[in-house]
Design an enzyme around this catalytic site. Sequence first.
Site, short mmCIF file in Angstrom:
data_model
loop_
_atom_site.label_atom_id
_atom_site.label_comp_id
_atom_site.label_asym_id
_atom_site.label_seq_id
_atom_site.Cartn_x
_atom_site.Cartn_y
_atom_site.Cartn_z
N GLN A 191 2.68 -27.15 -77.02
CA GLN A 191 3.93 -26.70 -77.63
C GLN A 191 4.02 -27.04 -79.10
OE1 GLN A 191 6.35 -29.52 -75.15
NE2 GLN A 191 7.51 -29.80 -77.05
N ASN A 235 7.06 3.37 -85.19
CA ASN A 235 7.85 3.37 -86.41
C ASN A 235 7.06 2.71 -87.55
OD1 ASN A 235 10.01 3.87 -88.08
ND2 ASN A 235 11.45 2.54 -87.01
N CYS A 253 9.63 -27.53 -74.64
CA CYS A 253 9.09 -27.86 -73.32
C CYS A 253 9.81 -27.09 -72.23
CB CYS A 253 9.16 -29.36 -73.08
SG CYS A 253 10.83 -30.05 -73.10
N HIS A 293 14.34 10.62 -91.07
CA HIS A 293 13.29 9.63 -90.89
C HIS A 293 12.23 10.23 -89.98
CE1 HIS A 293 11.37 5.77 -90.91
NE2 HIS A 293 11.51 5.59 -89.61
#
Length: 311
Positions: free
Chosen positions: A153, A268, A159, A248
């Site tokens: 981690q 995209n 954790c 777009h």
Amino acid sequence: MEPKLAVAVFVLFLAFAACSANHHRDPSVVGYSQEDLALPSSLFRSWSVKHGKLYASPTEKLERYEIFKQNLMHIAETNRKNGSYWLGLNQFADVAHEEFKASYLGLKRALPRAGAPQTRTPTAFRYAAAAAGSLPWSVDWRYKGAVTPVKNQGKCGSCWAFSSVAAVEGINQIVTGKLVSLSEQELVDCDTTLDHGCEGGTMDLAFAYMMGSQGIHAEDDYPYLMEEGYCKEKQGVFDGACSVELDHALTAVGYGSSYGQNYITMKNSWGKNWGEQGYVRIKMGTGKPEGVCGIYTMASYPVKNATRWGA
């Protein structure tokens, strides 16, 4: 009184505590000579090399050495008691107690973020019925193929995410026969209503997030960063309101179906932090001839004729 620094020597994570223990069969935990204990500088050097320790300044190195000595003394004193466990040096031997708690422990009771609604409903813990005499003498799911390799981690109090993901990885293997390493980073980044990323969280809320999200991504698709990042899971099949006045352009890269909804997968150009790691699934088969957001009204594609090499 034993110094609190010793907790940082090593860690065994459980849901209710963090403690330190190594199995007594490891010879390294009892291999410290009287010379090592009286003048541990040589041991500190070899330990630093083994764990790749580099310090920013001589002052920091001296501070870490002092912490190392205190932890080493605690190890020696504990091992002399000849208990049921033995301690040993690991990568945390130069880390102080409070620093260790702040950096590596992350199990916390659910505390909502500012302005977040209280949505958790307590549920009873459920045990499967099993007669005591029918239980095996011992169980180790590692040898049954239900446990992924140990992960790291880092200096992030995640954790809770690792514990949750490991449990889901295990139950998934037990039910399906397939062991898949899943994404702790998705929980750190996206499960943020009551959990707090690197600042801590709880397993039951992580399970609730995974159920509400209809699962969790594989680690390969959403790898761990050892820090909080942007959530890449703005997900689902889009069929919301939008204009058909095109402004777009995207690229259709595939199609499929999810929970009864047919969709087109669109690539995209706004980076991987947008949508589903840079993609969006747009619903198709809506009965609208122009399609959702007018995606059918200005479609085009290239073609390429096959040619022979050298022609």
